[in-house]
Design an enzyme around this catalytic site. Structure first.
Site, short mmCIF file in Angstrom:
data_model
loop_
_atom_site.label_atom_id
_atom_site.label_comp_id
_atom_site.label_asym_id
_atom_site.label_seq_id
_atom_site.Cartn_x
_atom_site.Cartn_y
_atom_site.Cartn_z
N ARG A 489 21.17 61.33 56.12
CA ARG A 489 21.39 60.17 56.98
C ARG A 489 20.74 58.92 56.39
NH1 ARG A 489 24.65 58.00 60.97
NH2 ARG A 489 23.47 56.41 62.10
N GLU A 490 19.56 59.07 55.82
CA GLU A 490 18.80 57.92 55.35
C GLU A 490 19.41 57.29 54.10
OE1 GLU A 490 16.35 56.26 56.57
OE2 GLU A 490 15.51 57.51 58.15
N SER A 491 19.76 58.11 53.12
CA SER A 491 20.13 57.57 51.81
C SER A 491 21.44 58.09 51.27
CB SER A 491 19.04 57.89 50.79
OG SER A 491 18.97 59.30 50.57
#
Length: 640
Positions: A489-491
């Site tokens: 989700r983050e990167s």
């Protein structure tokens, strides 16, 4: 002697001359700096990346370079992002030099960039005037200052009457709404005496009181009235929503505004009344909402009904949604919950069943309500050796490989994704399989997005850095699939990802957080670049989420919310709200980004766990029993 060396250097290379990656890396660096005396362009021209050297060579010759030469380059490199890049540079250079005919040679469709659009429409103004009028008028009607490149276009449109006094006033109101004082004053100077009373009314309008006695007719033939009241009410709504509600109750009946203007005012007012939970506003919102055709206001009205446990209102307002909005798993889930609360189990199961067909947080939650397997809907792709070789032979892929070898990962990503976006579906699938086989996980994920391969879960959620996630999951006693979900989700598995706020790496750690965690672990501060190391980033991110899990007694919903929004906010939400069930807690999170984040992370975690079981969801749940049954209040805090 120097002349002889120069002659030898510029001589055509021997047939089959080899240029090493190191030489190409140096040549590209020199090309960017326009140091052509260091580059054998005849030799680099034979390299797969020769187009990159030529790009900088041609760029450096603008605006004197003939547009036909630019067009020839664009045609020759039409399968690469280089074509669009040189076109953009040429539009900029020709536009600044006012070489409008040259722009017409290289661009027949409006570019994406605002500055280039202004040059483009100026170039085509006398050839296709209506296109330029429409495009220029759209660029004009903004509350922000536009680039200087637009000045010539705007001046021409004003001289032709396309941008008339009404258009100037409309932009002035947009600028006033955006609080762009310098632009407001400049636009006022362009208006003639017929608009002076309206200008003075703008200058004297500072709050609720100044609107009560505002005239119902402003400007010549009342032409300023609709946009004045729309801008004034928008400003007031955001500054003082309660005051805006009172003012509007007085103004609405005495003003004869166009229906679209009234709808815009009331939509914004209803949204902020619900968002800020203005006391006594819901009766007006409920009367007005059916006329607004606003998805965001309906969404917020349902969330407020959920907050009040008003299940009849939940049903009423979801029923008011369009079919497209209502059929989303989120709203089918809540219709199921509302039916359940009202004792209609048959209707509840029907709604849950419909929601359970969708692969997302509420689809998974609905499936668990009716004891169905989580709906993965996995699509698999069987690798074909011929396909893999075909992809390897694609010029775009060969350029991608070469750019990676010389450390130009950003250019490599642009090459690859440009090819994926324009590829037929079957080729895009083969490209995804090739990226997977090469371990290009960030490119793999982006390929599935570019090609919309939504059901290719093994590619959308690859087991990138699996060993590191497993190791640090064991070391920190954190579910490794939760770690993978956070990184995804983050990167999207880009180890060099850098957010606008400064978060870095796979798990998007702020440098200050990385420093604090390093101190906690007794290791050296990695600094802003060291934190990009994938293993260290995973180690620090694992430690951070472990700390948040400990803070919230192992509750992953609260920990994920804290990872995104910060623990201070989550602490406050838990202390202030006191919510009985997990789904209501999710809907009560005030930030859309954080609501979507926690849903994505828990959904992704279930998908990773299922993929580890060859796609079987046996024994896998969205939430554990404690997360499903616990009360979301201050008792979750593992500290005072």
């Amino acid at each position: 002697m120097l002349a002889l060396v120069s002659t030898l250097f510029l001589a055509p290379p021997a047939v089959g001359q080899f240029i090493s990656d190191a030489d190409m890396r140096s040549a590209l660096s020199d090309a960017r700096a326009q140091r052509w005396e260091n580059i054998n362009t005849q030799a680099t021209g034979q390299h797969i990346l020769g187009g990159y050297i030529e790009y900088h060579q041609l760029k450096g010759r603008l605006p004197d370079l003939a547009p036909e030469r630019v067009k020839e380059y664009m045609d020759r490199h039409s399968d690469a992002p280089l074509a669009d890049w040189l076109q953009g540079q040429a539009i900029d250079a020709y536009g600044k030099a006012r070489q409008w005919a040259d722009i017409r040679v290289i661009a027949t469709q409006p570019p994406a960039n605002t500055e280039r659009q202004c040059y483009f429409y100026t170039a085509w103004l006398d050839i296709t005037p209506q296109q330029a009028y429409d495009g220029g008028k759209e660029l004009w009607l903004t509350g922000r200052s536009q680039p200087d490149a637009c000045d010539s276009l705007f001046d021409s449109l004003r001289s032709r009457g396309v941008i008339d006094q009404q258009a100037i006033w409309e932009r002035k109101m947009l600028a006033w709404e955006a609080d762009e004082r310098a632009l407001v004053n400049y636009l006022g100077s362009l208006l003639d005496n017929r608009w002076q009373a309206a200008i003075q009314r703008v200058e004297s309008t500072t709050g609720t009181g100044s609107l009560y006695d505002a005239p119902s007719c402003l400007g010549p033939e009342c032409a300023a009235t609709p946009t004045f009241y729309q801008a004034a009410m928008q400003r007031l709504t955001q500054e003082d929503t309660q005051g805006a509600l009172a003012v509007w109750s007085s103004l609405a009946d005495r003003l004869s505004l166009p229906p679209k203007t009234q709808q815009t005012i009331e939509e914004e007012l209803a949204f902020y009344a619900l968002l800020r939970e203005i006391p006594g506003s819901y009766a007006w919102v409920d009367r007005t909402l059916p006329t607004l055709e606003s998805e965001r206001v309906l969404e917020l009205r349902v969330r407020r009904a959920l907050q009040a446990n008003d299940w009849a209102a939940v049903q009423q307002w979801i029923a008011s949604m369009s079919d497209g909005q209502r059929n989303d798993s989120r709203w089918q889930y809540w219709l199921g919950r509302a039916s359940e609360q009202q004792g209609n189990q048959q209707a509840a199961e029907a709604h849950f069943f419909q929601a359970a067909g969708q692969r997302d947080f509420f689809g998974f939650a609905a499936a668990e309500r009716i004891n169905q397997p989580l709906p993965l809907n996995i699509e698999t792709y069987t690798a074909n050796p011929d396909d893999r070789q075909r992809i390897a032979n694609m010029p775009a892929v060969q350029r991608t490989e070469a750019l990676m070898r010389i450390g130009e990962e950003g250019l490599a990503s642009s090459e690859w994704l440009n090819a994926a976006r324009h590829a037929p579906e079957q080729t895009a699938r083969a490209m995804a399989e090739y990226a997977d086989s090469r371990g290009w996980y960030a490119l793999l994920v982006q390929t599935t997005i570019a090609a919309q391969l939504w059901d290719a879960l093994a590619w959308r959620f690859p087991e990138a850095y699996r060993e590191q996630f497993m190791h640090w999951g064991r070391m920190t006693d954190v579910d490794p699939y939760l770690l993978m979900a956070i990184a995804r989700r983050e990167s999207a598995y880009n180890p060099a990802a850098l957010s606008p706020a400064g978060a870095r790496g796979l798990m998007q750690l702020m440098p200050g957080t990385a420093t604090q965690l390093s101190r906690e672990l007794g290791i050296a501060d990695p600094g802003p670049y060291g934190v990009l190391d994938p293993e260290l980033n995973i180690r620090l991110g694992s430690t951070y989420i472990r700390d948040k899990l400990e803070r919230y007694r192992g509750n992953r919903l609260a920990a994920a919310a804290a990872y995104n929004a910060g623990p201070g906010r989550v602490d406050r939400w838990l202390r202030e709200e006191g919510i009985n069930e997990f789904d209501l807690f999710v809907e009560r999170i005030p930030f859309r980004e954080t609501r979507q984040y926690v849903q994505a992370v828990l959904t992704y975690r279930a998908i990773y766990a299922a993929l580890n079981q060859d796609g079987s969801t046996q024994g896998i749940s969205l939430l554990n029993p404690h997360e499903q049954s616990v009360r979301y209040d201050a008792s979750l805090l593992n500290r005072p």
